[in-house]
Design a protein around this motif. Structure first.
Motif, PDB file in Angstrom:
ATOM      1  N   TYR A 146     -56.427 -53.811  -1.933  1.00 50.11           N
ATOM      2  CA  TYR A 146     -55.486 -54.847  -1.217  1.00 50.11           C
ATOM      3  C   TYR A 146     -55.484 -54.354  -0.007  1.00 50.11           C
ATOM      4  O   TYR A 146     -54.264 -53.942   0.692  1.00 50.11           O
ATOM      5  N   CYS A 244     -52.902 -57.940   0.066  1.00 47.76           N
ATOM      6  CA  CYS A 244     -53.659 -58.922  -0.884  1.00 47.76           C
ATOM      7  C   CYS A 244     -54.979 -58.659  -1.044  1.00 47.76           C
ATOM      8  O   CYS A 244     -55.513 -57.799  -0.239  1.00 47.76           O
ATOM      9  N   SER A 246     -57.487 -61.038  -0.712  1.00 47.99           N
ATOM     10  CA  SER A 246     -58.474 -61.742  -0.164  1.00 47.99           C
ATOM     11  C   SER A 246     -57.502 -62.565   1.038  1.00 47.99           C
ATOM     12  O   SER A 246     -56.491 -62.707   0.868  1.00 47.99           O
ATOM     13  N   ARG A 248     -57.629 -65.619   1.540  1.00 51.15           N
ATOM     14  CA  ARG A 248     -57.329 -67.145   0.849  1.00 51.15           C
ATOM     15  C   ARG A 248     -55.988 -66.606   0.107  1.00 51.15           C
ATOM     16  O   ARG A 248     -55.277 -67.661   0.427  1.00 51.15           O
ATOM     17  N   SER A 249     -55.911 -65.712  -0.529  1.00 52.95           N
ATOM     18  CA  SER A 249     -54.779 -65.243  -1.419  1.00 52.95           C
ATOM     19  C   SER A 249     -53.694 -64.906  -0.375  1.00 52.95           C
ATOM     20  O   SER A 249     -52.324 -65.402  -0.401  1.00 52.95           O
ATOM     21  N   ARG A 252     -52.045 -68.239   1.209  1.00 56.60           N
ATOM     22  CA  ARG A 252     -51.311 -68.916  -0.024  1.00 56.60           C
ATOM     23  C   ARG A 252     -49.791 -67.960   0.113  1.00 56.60           C
ATOM     24  O   ARG A 252     -48.735 -68.842  -0.131  1.00 56.60           O
TER      25      ARG A 252
END
Length: 434
Positions: A146, A244, A246, A248-249, A252
């Motif tokens: 992470y 996180c 990624s 992208r995550s 979001r």
């Protein structure tokens, strides 16, 4: 069953529990130990014990009764401005010592109620938790994969806490309305600056004993949301990193979290300072003074570049010749500075960094000696005593080189050697390593 016990404990807290002799005495000890500047009434922590014991404790009893009867009103909070690293200033609010005593007494009992409710990801201003623990947790998450980080920045957090929302949140756990009214009065105490008072409608002053706990109570709402979503995060007061897998995550999560903060908690996310980056990236993320790097597959921590520069500035200020203090005082103040810095950053200090900082510190010490010798004759005699031959001593005593250059020259490094400085009582970071 355990949850029922916690709920019963929180709902049964009363104002009388806060005002017990034992709790007030403990609060007094803590306020005196914390020291701090006087508030608007000019009473210092050194005066408070005598005042409360005068006339067989009549003042203390009167204060207790005024709180119980709802007549107690906190005095105005004295506003002072503290310089920040970027050149700007942040406001600090200093309640009177009496008000700090009441705040501390309330905070101690609230801590018992809320500590079991706080998240594992919260580290700031909690018992048996530290900034170093928070950094270790960040490294642990990063080493699990992470390593995409949302470095969340809340804009002027302590100045924008909504009083009514905070009281609404606390109503779930505190059923004695007198306690909530007392806390609301603390938050709404007017601000005094340059002799003028202004009402306080938002925020909790940094400098009050109860402010960090109130901040944790409010931001615990965010912690619980993140936990319910299975997210990994570390928060220290209003500093937060959400971890996180990624980019992208992370994007979001940032959007949904920012919506919650602004709509539900009525706070503002600083979009310019909030960033998404890899933990060990060229973005040079800074959290609680620490930076991060990656060695092979493992993430490590180290004092951030800004923390190093800040230490060097403090060393320069501490060893300033114009201060006109004794060598012993210079040594004591430098020792206090270095010990505090080392104990805070030691989890990220390697041998190379310690040696580099020690070289810088010793250079400053040598420069102090050279400046204090001041006159040519004094320099010449001092160098002779250190074993320099008379011709070289006279040549260097007349040197026009800058102080900083002289401090690193062979004439001082071979005379005011590391060992000699150590024998004269000067402490270095290396000496603190076990």
């Amino acid at each position: 069953m355990e949850q029922d016990c916690k709920s019963t404990k929180s709902q049964s807290l009363t104002l009388e529990d806060i005002l017990t002799r034992e709790n007030l005495n403990e609060a007094l000890k803590q306020v005196v130990a914390n020291k701090g500047a006087p508030g608007v009434d000019g009473i210092s922590t050194a005066d408070i014990k005598g005042l409360l014991r005068a006339n067989e404790g009549a003042l203390a009893q009167a204060l207790k009764q005024s709180v119980l009867k709802g007549k107690y009103r906190p005095k105005a909070v004295k506003r002072v401005w503290i310089p920040k690293e970027n050149g700007s200033q942040r406001p600090l609010g200093i309640p009177t010592v009496i008000d700090r005593l009441i705040q501390q007494a309330v905070a101690q009992k609230l801590q018992e109620v809320y500590e079991p409710k706080f998240s594992e990801g919260s580290y700031g201003y909690r018992p048996n938790r530290s900034a170093q623990d928070a950094i270790e947790r960040i490294l642990s998450y990063a080493n699990e994969g992470y390593d995409w980080v949302i470095d969340m920045d809340l804009e002027k957090f302590f100045d924008t806490v909504n009083h009514e929302l905070l009281i609404y949140i606390m109503e779930r756990d505190i059923k004695d309305r007198r306690i909530l009214t007392l806390i609301l009065r603390m938050m709404k105490a007017p601000i005094e600056e340059d002799g003028k008072q202004t009402p306080c409608t938002l925020g909790v002053p940094q400098g009050g004993c109860i402010s960090p706990l109130l901040a944790n109570i409010l931001l615990n709402e965010l912690d619980q949301l993140l936990e319910s979503r299975g997210l990994r995060f570390v928060r220290y007061a209003d500093d937060m990193m959400i971890m996180c897998r990624s980019e992208r995550s992370a994007k979001r999560v940032l959007e949904s979290t920012a919506r919650f903060i602004e709509s539900r908690l009525k706070l503002k996310v600083n979009r310019e300072k909030t960033k998404i980056a890899r933990l060990a990236s060229p973005d040079n993320l800074k959290f609680l003074g620490f930076g991060f790097r990656k060695r092979g597959k493992e993430h490590k921590t180290h004092p951030h570049t800004k923390s190093i520069m800040k230490l060097k500035r403090k060393i320069k200020e501490t060893l300033g010749r114009s201060r006109g203090v004794s060598q012993q005082q210079y040594q004591e103040e430098l020792s206090t500075l270095l010990r505090g810095w080392y104990n805070y950053f030691k989890i990220g200090l390697g041998k190379t960094r310690i040696l580099t900082l020690d070289e810088h510190t010793r250079r400053r010490i040598r420069m102090l000696y050279w400046k204090r010798w001041k006159r040519i004759k004094t320099k010449y005699e001092a160098l002779m005593k250190l074993g320099v031959n008379r011709w070289k001593a006279w040549e260097w005593a007349n040197s026009s080189k800058k102080y900083w250059a002289i401090a690193q020259s062979w004439i001082l490094t071979t005379t005011l050697t590391n060992e000699r400085l150590r024998k004269h009582g000067w402490l270095c970071l290396k000496d603190m390593q076990s």
